[in-house]
Enzyme design. Structure first.
Site, PDB file in Angstrom:
ATOM      1  N   CYS A 116      42.305  32.412  38.983  1.00  0.00           N
ATOM      2  CA  CYS A 116      43.065  32.962  40.103  1.00  0.00           C
ATOM      3  C   CYS A 116      42.077  33.666  41.013  1.00  0.00           C
ATOM      4  CB  CYS A 116      44.177  33.880  39.628  1.00  0.00           C
ATOM      5  SG  CYS A 116      43.587  35.419  38.944  1.00  0.00           S
ATOM      6  N   ARG A 396      54.846  41.098  43.038  1.00  0.00           N
ATOM      7  CA  ARG A 396      54.662  40.653  41.648  1.00  0.00           C
ATOM      8  C   ARG A 396      54.627  41.842  40.709  1.00  0.00           C
ATOM      9  NH1 ARG A 396      49.411  38.429  40.450  1.00  0.00           N
ATOM     10  NH2 ARG A 396      50.223  38.887  38.413  1.00  0.00           N
TER      11      ARG A 396
HETATM   12  C1  LIG Z   1      45.968  41.144  37.985  1.00  0.00           C
HETATM   13  C2  LIG Z   1      47.025  41.660  37.376  1.00  0.00           C
HETATM   14  O1  LIG Z   1      47.960  40.937  36.750  1.00  0.00           O
HETATM   15  P1  LIG Z   1      47.924  39.439  36.225  1.00  0.00           P
HETATM   16  O2  LIG Z   1      47.185  39.457  34.936  1.00  0.00           O
HETATM   17  O3  LIG Z   1      49.363  39.137  36.019  1.00  0.00           O
HETATM   18  O4  LIG Z   1      47.276  38.567  37.254  1.00  0.00           O
HETATM   19  C3  LIG Z   1      47.261  43.141  37.347  1.00  0.00           C
HETATM   20  O5  LIG Z   1      48.187  43.583  36.655  1.00  0.00           O
HETATM   21  O6  LIG Z   1      46.524  43.866  38.033  1.00  0.00           O
END
Ligand SMILES: C=C(OP(=O)(O)O)C(=O)O
Ligand SMILES: CC(=O)N[C@H]1[C@@H](OP(=O)(O)OP(=O)(O)OC[C@H]2O[C@@H](n3ccc(=O)[nH]c3=O)[C@H](O)[C@@H]2O)O[C@H](CO)[C@@H](O)[C@@H]1O
Length: 416
Positions: A116, A396
């Site tokens: 990601c 999110r």
């Molecule tokens: C990057 C994060 O979450 P994730 O692991 O869902 O990407 C986060 O909680 O900062």
């Protein structure tokens, strides 16, 4: 796509209630797959990731009932052991269905999450650990396909400390035959919260909160009730906001014992903190002092708070240095902070920040979850108007951030 419009320069005053932790709620929801009985959860935050997780779990046949911050799960009729790419790609925590499905049903097919924006984020340690427990695992067409009639306990030493890896292996070991020892286990409070729920469900786990978890597998787990722990990252984010803007806020429904390093760094910045049992009062009436830090695993400085502290450093008195050791590309906010007038340079995994007297509002782009939070903080400290695009990242992981912040005096609105 929604945007946030922030007019900076407002002092914060009032109370903010902290929600349940995203990074505890997501693994805990997956624990619902481990039993045919009801798992009743409270303090589940209203987040986009929670919605995605509930959708993913529901398509396995897990029954999901939601009433505000309460969620009841029942896994008596699970009939689909596949976590499809379309869902996994939007949320990496989906990988957490692998351990529970495999342990209880002997099979699981889960899309590989892939990387990601913040890094490559492999899951090789999850796979290695499950293989050590006897699983046959093939990777085909972008899916991890795991099979094993019954997992067997094993001694697993992960190559690095992995939070999600520890959680997946812990849930798998709870239903395995015999003893599993997880060495080099993550000690994050969210892992501990999951372990506490598993114990209520009948799991036998020693060493909770340490880097050596010893699990005696059981044949069956039962239902349980559990309240998700308070979100330490959300709390830390609001504390950074008050460090940057000045003001006097009280966080309620929080935990003071799991925020140690962040609180130390805030004090170093000049924030006056008063800790109650479940409250933190933060007062700030001067320009913050710059602080340097290095992200590491718990109980070190959390990577999930790096971007927010950097936003405060951007307008602090003095220079600071921030080193990110968990993710290789978690500086996406730097370019955007510099668009607001910050003076930050990156060299490898270290950012050098020269505090500036003022930031000036501008249109900026949210690139990932915590980067978005840092832009909100910077926008609140900046002169004039900041418009933040792509705030779906923020949704999110933050429960109505703009609502909570405007209630304490920030000028922040969501533009649909
Ligand atoms: C990057 C994060 O979450 P994730 O692991 O869902 O990407 C986060 O909680 O900062
Ligand atoms: C230790 C740590 O701080 N973990 C953070 C990580 O958890 P998350 O669980 O997402 O990531 P991990 O803890 O598993 O990863 C830690 C490190 O190990 C590497 N790795 C992990 C698993 C694996 O199988 N192979 C591998 O190489 C990762 O690339 C990373 O560099 O991101 C979350 C979201 O930002 C944070 O809440 C966690 O605090």
């Amino acid at each position: 796509m929604d945007k946030l419009q922030i007019v900076g320069g407002k002092r914060l005053q009032g109370e903010i209630a902290i929600s349940g932790a995203k990074n505890a709620a997501l693994p805990i929801l997956c624990a619902g797959l481990l039993t045919a009985q009801d798992v009743k959860l409270t303090n589940v935050p209203h987040l986009h990731d929670v919605k995605t997780m509930l959708k993913l779990l529901a398509q396995t046949g897990l029954s999901v009932e939601q009433d505000g911050e309460s969620v009841t799960l029942n896994g008596a009729n699970i009939n689909n052991l596949v976590a499809p790419y379309e869902m996994v790609k939007t949320m990496r925590a989906s990988i957490l269905v692998l351990g529970p499905l495999l342990a209880r049903f002997g099979e699981a097919k889960v899309s590989l999450p892939g990387g990601c924006a913040i890094g490559s984020r492999p899951v090789d340690q999850h796979i290695k650990g499950l293989r050590q427990m006897g699983a046959e695992i093939s990777i085909e067409g972008g899916y991890i396909h795991a099979k094993c009639a019954r997992l067997k306990g094993a001694r697993i030493h992960t190559d690095m400390i992995t939070v999600t890896g520890t959680e997946n292996l812990l849930m798998a070991a709870a239903l395995a035959e015999g003893e599993t020892v997880l060495e080099n286990a993550a000690r994050e409070p969210e892992v501990t919260d999951l372990a506490h729920l598993l114990v209520k469900m009948g799991a036998k786990i020693d060493g909770i909160g340490t880097d050596r978890l010893v699990i005696q597998g059981v044949n069956e787990l039962k239902g349980a009730s559990h309240g998700v722990i308070s979100d330490r990252i959300e709390a830390g984010t609001f504390l950074c906001a008050v460090a940057a803007t000045g003001g006097d806020i009280v966080l309620t429904r929080t935990r003071t014992d799991i925020l140690d390093v962040a609180l130390d760094k805030l004090r170093e910045m000049g924030v006056e903190l008063t800790l109650g049992e479940n409250t933190i009062r933060a007062r700030m009436d001067k320009r913050p002092r710059a602080v340097s830090f290095r992200t590491t695993e718990y109980p070190g400085f959390p990577t999930d708070m790096q971007a927010q502290f950097m936003a405060v450093d951007a307008i602090a008195e003095g220079a600071s240095r921030v080193t990110e050791t968990i993710f290789e590309n978690r500086f996406m906010h730097v370019q955007e902070l510099n668009r607001l007038g910050a003076a930050i340079e990156i060299d490898g995994n270290t950012a050098f920040i020269q505090g500036v007297d003022r930031l000036v509002g501008a249109p900026v782009m949210a690139t990932d979850l915590r980067a978005s939070a840092s832009l909100v903080i910077a926008g609140m400290a900046a002169q004039g108007t900041t418009l933040i695009d792509r705030i779906y990242h923020l949704d999110r992981g933050y429960d109505q951030m703009e609502v909570k912040l405007s209630a304490v005096g920030a000028d922040i609105v969501r533009i649909k």
